[in-house]
Write an enzyme that holds these catalytic residues in place. Structure first.
Site, mmCIF file in Angstrom:
data_model
loop_
_atom_site.group_PDB
_atom_site.id
_atom_site.type_symbol
_atom_site.label_atom_id
_atom_site.label_comp_id
_atom_site.label_asym_id
_atom_site.label_seq_id
_atom_site.Cartn_x
_atom_site.Cartn_y
_atom_site.Cartn_z
ATOM 1 N N LYS A 78 25.317 -33.474 64.483
ATOM 2 C CA LYS A 78 25.039 -32.321 63.617
ATOM 3 C C LYS A 78 24.415 -32.748 62.293
ATOM 4 C CE LYS A 78 28.624 -29.507 65.761
ATOM 5 N NZ LYS A 78 28.847 -30.466 66.871
ATOM 6 N N SER A 119 38.625 -33.009 72.229
ATOM 7 C CA SER A 119 38.988 -33.336 70.854
ATOM 8 C C SER A 119 39.533 -32.100 70.148
ATOM 9 C CB SER A 119 37.777 -33.885 70.096
ATOM 10 O OG SER A 119 36.773 -32.895 70.011
#
Length: 621
Positions: free
Chosen positions: A409, A451
């Protein structure tokens, strides 16, 4: 030494009886089933010599260490060893004592054959009788199940399942035509994978077990599709790497998870290279209780560091990883410490006391929408100021390697979280250009399966509630990798860095999130008509797709096929001073002020790109 109990005495008595019968039977067979009275003295004298010799041979061969109910190939090997000793004793008897009449030469073949048949046959017969007594009543019980795969793993699985009251194998399917209509462990190979649905209806099976540890993701998806169409529940045995590492046994049946269908290959790292970085060293991990940080700690422990310092802000997360080490790796020396990476005094105190050789900086705020609205300044403080605090302290205290865990990102960011991670990368690169012995490396990768805050636990929760499953956009894609894979590659990159590199992990092919949702619905035993999918629209700061490299960047390969190094534009010399002055701003800055500040240092950060990416998937000018 093995204790010779009463059970061993019974086995010895059986073996001696088998010896006597084999010796006498060999003479009987040699003379066409007529007892040779002329050989009585030769037979008796031979027995008198062979019996004590055989006791020693049986003992040396280890025949009394095995347990008969588990008689198998190793026991058969011991029988052969003992028989060879017996044959040698017989030959020496014939040559040294030269009895009259002499021992027929045909006994060299007949005697050992009979002895092996009696000793091995007795053990096998006992195992069959014992298993019938213990498990015979289970025949015909248990849930009918179809096993996929006619290999060694499935054979072992079915042997174990034959002793279980829970399962009853009704047939096997395998695409290999040479195995068709043959049997494995007494079960027929009844067809191919495409026949699963018809066989399940015919045999009234509701469960399928994929018994191929090395099955590719394509094969797993194909079996999953067949089971989904037929309304069957798919189970599997562990992956080959888990079986080989000893984590689990072949018969550890579990449900097929979405990770099994995403096509990630097992990642191998250069253990010597990583070991040289970590073995015997003091290693510090920030964010040690998070999904990536905790797996990093587990992976690091395999390389025998002298000390592992676990730095974590959350008390429960730190407690969880500390308890894991207490249970599974109690000999590994760990130091669990609560600390905020923004707290320069606490960080300086920790590094001064423990003098780590290597720092893995995994602490960060990672949730895009939360950091986008109302928390932008906190994202800056945690991701930028926290990284700068850790990096400066590492250089001040002579840390040899500082590895920052970054994200895809950070490439052409359209959100605050990505922009803060990109700015943190730039600060590490700037510090690398200043005097000091610390090598700074950055490792950039995409989403990690399972996660904290990832889409998979969210989908699981929505499916458990009966739906709907919410996907932001029908065309949204993401890169995925497993937590262990990401941790291994972070360690590999850390061992390869020379300072200032941004390592980019091979993330494979991007996955459409709507396809991910459909697969999870099917694996949960539902159809889309039962659990519907709803599209909720892109959230603040969210892209339709992620990139691993910015447009202005190029990459060069490394000696590891899963890692490449990005060539970035130079970092301005004034960056450190300017960012430090910004971070020292009194109070909190508004979200808009944060965005303006980030755009000044990260020119590729373009929040206004979200609409054009959604509509056209094109870069804005």
């Amino acid at each position: 030494m093995h204790k010779f109990g009463y059970k061993s005495l019974l086995v010895l008595a059986f073996d001696l009886l088998a010896l006597a019968l084999a010796w006498c039977g060999a003479f009987w067979l040699r003379f066409n089933f007529v007892w040779p009275s002329d050989y009585n003295e030769t037979i008796l004298m031979g027995l008198a010599i062979l019996l004590p010799v055989h006791i020693l041979a049986f003992w040396l061969a280890g025949l009394y260490r095995g347990i008969w109910i588990f008689a198998s190939l190793p026991d058969l090997k011991r029988v052969f060893k003992a028989t060879f000793g017996s044959l040698l004793a017989m030959v020496l008897y014939a040559l040294i004592f030269t009895p009259t009449p002499s021992v027929p030469r045909s006994l060299i073949v007949l005697f050992p054959l009979l002895l092996v048949a009696m000793m091995a046959g007795g053990r096998v017969a006992y195992r069959m009788w014992k298993e019938h007594r213990m498990f015979g009543a289970l025949a015909g019980q248990g849930k009918p199940v179809i096993v996929v795969g006619a290999g060694r793993a499935s054979a072992q699985l079915m042997r174990d399942m034959s002793c279980s009251p829970d399962w009853r194998v009704v047939c096997i399917v395998d695409d290999d035509p040479s195995k068709r209509e043959r049997e494995v462990s007494g079960h027929r190979v009844a067809g191919a994978i495409d026949d699963i649905g018809g066989l399940a209806r015919e045999l009234k099976a509701r469960h399928v077990i994929l018994a191929i540890p090395s099955a590719s993701s394509e094969l797993r998806r194909r079996v999953a599709d067949q089971c989904s169409r037929a309304g069957l529940q798919l189970l599997t045995i562990p992956a080959l790497e888990d079986i080989m590492s000893g984590k689990v046994a072949v018969n550890s049946i579990r449900r097929v998870e979405i990770e099994d269908l995403l096509g990630r290959e097992m990642v191998l790292i250069d253990s010597n290279e990583v070991g040289a970085l970590l073995a015997g060293k003091t290693v510090l991990v920030t964010g040690a209780g998070g999904s990536i940080g905790s797996e990093l700690c587990r992976q690091i422990a395999h390389f025998a560091p002298a000390r592992l310092v676990l730095v974590e802000q959350g008390e429960y997360a730190l407690y969880s990883i500390e308890q894991w080490f207490s249970q599974y790796l109690p000999r590994q020396k760990i130091v669990p410490l609560t600390a905020d990476v923004k707290d320069a005094v606490r960080i300086d105190e920790i590094l001064a006391e423990f003098q780590p050789d290597v720092v893995f900086h995994a602490a960060a705020y990672k949730h895009v929408p939360l950091m986008e609205v109302g928390n932008a300044w906190q994202a800056v403080r945690n991701n930028v100021q926290g990284t700068l605090t850790m990096a400066r302290a590492a250089r001040q205290h002579g840390v040899r390697h500082f590895v920052m865990v970054s994200t895809d990102k950070a490439v052409n960011p359209t959100n605050v979280m990505g922009a803060t991670k990109r700015l943190a990368e730039m600060l590490c690169q700037a510090l690398c250009c200043t005097p000091g012995t610390t090598r700074f490396e950055i490792v950039r990768f995409g989403n990690v399966l399972g996660s904290n805050g990832s889409v998979i636990p969210k989908f699981q929760e929505q499916i458990a509630r009966g739906g709907p499953v919410t996907v932001t956009h029908p065309d949204i894609t993401r890169y995925f990798m497993s937590i262990p894979e990401a941790a291994r590659l972070v360690l590999q990159a850390g061992s390869m860095g020379e300072g200032g590199e941004i390592f980019v992990l091979d993330m494979g092919e991007p996955v459409r999130i709507v396809d991910l949702a459909r697969n999870m619905i099917r694996l949960s035993g539902f159809r889309e008509s039962e659990i519907r999918i709803e599209f909720s629209g892109l959230r603040p700061g969210e892209k339709l797709y992620e990139e691993l490299l910015a447009d202005a960047e190029q990459t060069r390969p490394t000696h590891h096929p899963k890692l490449r190094i990005a060539r970035n534009r130079p970092v301005p010399e004034s960056l450190l001073a300017e960012v430090e002055a910004w971070l020292a701003s009194p109070g909190s800055l508004s979200d808009e002020a944060v965005r303006e500040g980030l755009q000044g240092w990260v020119p590729e950060y373009c929040p206004s790109c979200i609409p054009c990416r959604e509509a056209k998937q094109e870069q804005c000018a």
